[in-house]
Design a protein around this motif. Structure first.
Motif, PDB file in Angstrom:
ATOM      1  N   SER A 208     -21.443 -34.378 -12.218  1.00 47.53           N
ATOM      2  CA  SER A 208     -22.663 -34.896 -11.572  1.00 47.53           C
ATOM      3  C   SER A 208     -23.241 -36.026 -12.408  1.00 47.53           C
ATOM      4  N   ASN A 209     -23.743 -37.046 -11.749  1.00 47.87           N
ATOM      5  CA  ASN A 209     -24.359 -38.140 -12.499  1.00 47.87           C
ATOM      6  C   ASN A 209     -25.763 -37.750 -12.940  1.00 47.87           C
ATOM      7  N   GLU A 210     -26.407 -38.649 -13.643  1.00 46.47           N
ATOM      8  CA  GLU A 210     -27.707 -38.349 -14.240  1.00 46.47           C
ATOM      9  C   GLU A 210     -28.757 -37.964 -13.203  1.00 46.47           C
ATOM     10  N   PHE A 211     -28.644 -38.548 -12.014  1.00 46.80           N
ATOM     11  CA  PHE A 211     -29.649 -38.294 -10.981  1.00 46.80           C
ATOM     12  C   PHE A 211     -29.393 -36.992 -10.232  1.00 46.80           C
ATOM     13  N   ASN A 212     -28.145 -36.565 -10.173  1.00 47.02           N
ATOM     14  CA  ASN A 212     -27.802 -35.367  -9.401  1.00 47.02           C
ATOM     15  C   ASN A 212     -27.720 -34.096 -10.240  1.00 47.02           C
ATOM     16  N   LYS A 213     -27.746 -34.222 -11.560  1.00 43.54           N
ATOM     17  CA  LYS A 213     -27.638 -33.036 -12.404  1.00 43.54           C
ATOM     18  C   LYS A 213     -28.737 -31.998 -12.146  1.00 43.54           C
ATOM     19  N   PRO A 214     -30.001 -32.416 -11.951  1.00 43.47           N
ATOM     20  CA  PRO A 214     -31.027 -31.399 -11.673  1.00 43.47           C
ATOM     21  C   PRO A 214     -30.720 -30.562 -10.430  1.00 43.47           C
ATOM     22  N   TYR A 215     -30.170 -31.202  -9.394  1.00 41.31           N
ATOM     23  CA  TYR A 215     -29.814 -30.455  -8.189  1.00 41.31           C
ATOM     24  C   TYR A 215     -28.649 -29.504  -8.467  1.00 41.31           C
ATOM     25  N   ALA A 216     -27.693 -29.973  -9.272  1.00 43.52           N
ATOM     26  CA  ALA A 216     -26.537 -29.135  -9.612  1.00 43.52           C
ATOM     27  C   ALA A 216     -26.982 -27.896 -10.378  1.00 43.52           C
ATOM     28  N   TYR A 217     -27.847 -28.093 -11.368  1.00 39.85           N
ATOM     29  CA  TYR A 217     -28.313 -26.965 -12.160  1.00 39.85           C
ATOM     30  C   TYR A 217     -29.147 -26.001 -11.322  1.00 39.85           C
ATOM     31  N   TYR A 218     -29.933 -26.553 -10.397  1.00 39.60           N
ATOM     32  CA  TYR A 218     -30.758 -25.669  -9.566  1.00 39.60           C
ATOM     33  C   TYR A 218     -29.884 -24.826  -8.649  1.00 39.60           C
ATOM     34  N   SER A 219     -28.789 -25.397  -8.154  1.00 38.17           N
ATOM     35  CA  SER A 219     -27.915 -24.622  -7.274  1.00 38.17           C
ATOM     36  C   SER A 219     -27.385 -23.390  -7.996  1.00 38.17           C
ATOM     37  N   LEU A 220     -27.036 -23.550  -9.283  1.00 36.40           N
ATOM     38  CA  LEU A 220     -26.539 -22.396 -10.040  1.00 36.40           C
ATOM     39  C   LEU A 220     -27.663 -21.404 -10.295  1.00 36.40           C
ATOM     40  N   ALA A 221     -28.860 -21.903 -10.622  1.00 32.72           N
ATOM     41  CA  ALA A 221     -29.999 -21.012 -10.845  1.00 32.72           C
ATOM     42  C   ALA A 221     -30.353 -20.251  -9.576  1.00 32.72           C
ATOM     43  N   MET A 222     -30.279 -20.926  -8.440  1.00 31.02           N
ATOM     44  CA  MET A 222     -30.582 -20.296  -7.161  1.00 31.02           C
ATOM     45  C   MET A 222     -29.592 -19.181  -6.856  1.00 31.02           C
TER      46      MET A 222
END
Length: 534
Positions: A208-222
């Protein structure tokens, strides 16, 4: 299609059997211009080579080293440049296996009463099967997660080894003939299921690029909260019909396919990909000067240092830095409250609303809905505030990233108070359920924001911080499973939940203090000072 198989465990078998004639890498292709492709690589002189390798006790380093890197900005082997479908496959595998491991924690909950009757133990003893599993995947990272300085290991090897052992252990777990053996095996299940839970986020971040990493991490947390909710929903209908052992067999059915999927998961660690590239180039050219940068870093770090960083540093961070200690304890508290629901729900909805085990399982679907809905405002914050600041060249401070957690920290105790004082026969069951949705949806926001905070505030200790936070979080959750039933029977649902809500209210002050004064604490932290002087 062949590109999807590069650097997967299956590809290594195919290449070995074909004598490296199949699935060739670019540098192995005939007439590949290696010299031209590597023009931008760094070359270390003899003096710098000695400087970089002066801690090595093995063979002497070559007089000159060429640092193997990417073949330009568009190198297809760089995970950032992978196709959409290859990145999608990484997300699918990581999230599928993660859900399976998290599901296995709560699947057991539906069988606790039957297990207590079968082995003639108290309900508290039978609840240890849930608590020890959670404790196991909190303790595992300290011993099973590979240090980042070992590029030869990568991310996939611990995933596969851990999951193979996990599935094998699950067989005797389902066949256990005494409570002691069952509880011990449950701990081992959590322990060996931990590598992917710990490092899975890193794999998602790699692609994931710098802008999409927060969404990637949230998907795992979710999925870490949605998985347990899904597990008990399934077991709520199967256990009454097929018996308590079936819940343990369901773990194998859910996670067994994950082993196959992991065999098709491409390695995402950039350090490992470049390390393997350097190995291939050395073999092709017969020249020892080609090295990956990660090899030089690994040569400078001794095993004792790695063990110290994995086992000792997490404790030093939590003991000596108040802000880190608070984040670990706060994550542990909200995580414990979440897992206490698996003990409270059968007691509350079963006795107060006379629901069956299957109907109680359906209540847990509200958690999946809650964590999904909570992602909407978090995504808006990330898109409108975080990414906008990055594009403008003014990245936010670590404390500013805690802003969503301020609102979430207020909503968690609010949800607990609603659940506590509306769980009555004369009040419809949907009302306390809304309270639990407020809790679970905002727990994931708090944990996500804290993870981002500690990563930004102390980047040089990220691995140790995640390891220490995970251990504290799961240890408190283990205690939360044990205290749930005594609290319920001694204080009732009203005052037991009110007590936990009050603990969260105290932490509201802590998270606000961290938001407004965290920069001052970091300035005085011995770890920050040490980093500045490094």
């Amino acid at each position: 299609m062949p590109s999807l198989l590069y650097d997967t465990p299956v590809s290594f078998v195919i290449r070995k059997l074909s004598g490296n004639r199949l699935l060739r890498y670019p540098e192995e292709q005939p007439r590949y211009g290696l010299a031209e492709a590597s023009q931008s690589w760094d070359v270390l002189s003899g003096a710098r080579v000695q400087e970089e390798t002066d801690k090595r006790d093995t063979e002497a380093a070559p007089a000159q080293i060429t640092i193997v890197s990417w073949y330009g900005a568009s190198d297809p082997e760089n995970p950032q440049n992978w196709s959409f479908w290859k990145k999608f496959w990484v997300f699918f595998v990581i999230l599928y296996v993660s859900v399976g491991v998290y599901m296995a924690a709560s699947i057991y909950s539906a069988a606790q009463e039957d297990i207590a009757r079968t082995f003639h133990v108290s309900s508290m003893v039978s609840s240890l099967g849930l608590g020890l599993y959670v404790f196991g995947y909190g303790a595992g990272p300290m011993f099973l997660s590979p240090p980042s300085e070992l590029p030869s290991v990568g991310r996939n090897l611990p995933y596969i080894v851990g999951m193979v052992i996990y599935v094998l252990i699950s067989i005797p777990t389902a066949l256990a003939q005494n409570i002691g053996g069952l509880l011990f095996l449950r701990f081992l299940q959590g322990f060996f299921g931990s590598p992917l839970l710990t490092t899975g986020g890193a794999s998602l971040g790699d692609v994931s690029n710098e802008f999409n990493k927060p969404y990637a991490y949230y998907s795992l947390a979710m999925f870490s909260l949605a998985g347990p909710a899904l597990g008990i929903t399934i077991a709520g209908f199967s256990v009454p019909v097929l018996g308590w052992r079936w819940s343990l067999w369901e773990i194998i059915l859910a996670t067994g396919p994950g082993v196959v999927l992991l065999l098709l998961l491409p390695e995402t660690s950039k350090a490992t990909i470049l390390y393997r590239r350097a190995q291939r180039i050395r073999k092709l050219t017969g020249r020892d000067e080609f090295r990956a940068g990660s090899e030089l870093e690994a040569a400078q770090t001794h095993m004792i240092s790695r063990l110290y960083r994995s086992i000792v540093v997490p404790w030093r961070l939590n003991i000596l830095d108040p802000s880190i200690a608070f984040t670990s304890i706060y994550c542990g508290l909200v995580y414990a409250i979440f897992y206490s629901f698996f003990e409270f729900f059968p007691l509350v909805y079963g006795s107060t609303y006379n629901m069956t085990l299957g109907e109680i399982g359906l209540i847990f679907i509200s958690i999946i809905v809650a964590v999904s809905l909570a992602g909407i405002p978090y995504a808006l914050f990330t898109h409108s505030v975080v990414n906008k600041s990055i594009k403008a060249g003014t990245p936010m401070s670590p404390e500013s990233r805690l802003l969503p957690a301020l609102f979430a920290s207020i909503l968690v105790p609010s949800g607990l108070f609603i659940f506590a004082w509306t769980s009555r026969p004369e009040i419809h069951w949907i009302v306390p359920t809304i309270g639990t949705m407020l809790v679970s949806g905002n727990v994931v926001i708090i944990i996500q924001c804290i993870f981002v905070y500690i990563t930004m505030a102390y980047p040089q200790y990220t691995a140790s911080l995640f390891s220490g936070n995970g251990f504290v979080r799961c240890s408190v959750a283990f205690a939360g499973v044990l205290w749930s039933q005594p609290l319920y029977y001694n204080l009732g649902v009203e005052w037991s939940m009110t007590l936990m809500g009050c603990c969260c209210v105290v932490c509201v002050g802590g998270i606000f203090a961290l938001y407004f004064f965290g920069h001052m604490l970091r300035a005085k932290s011995r770890f920050t000072v040490a980093n500045k002087g490094a």
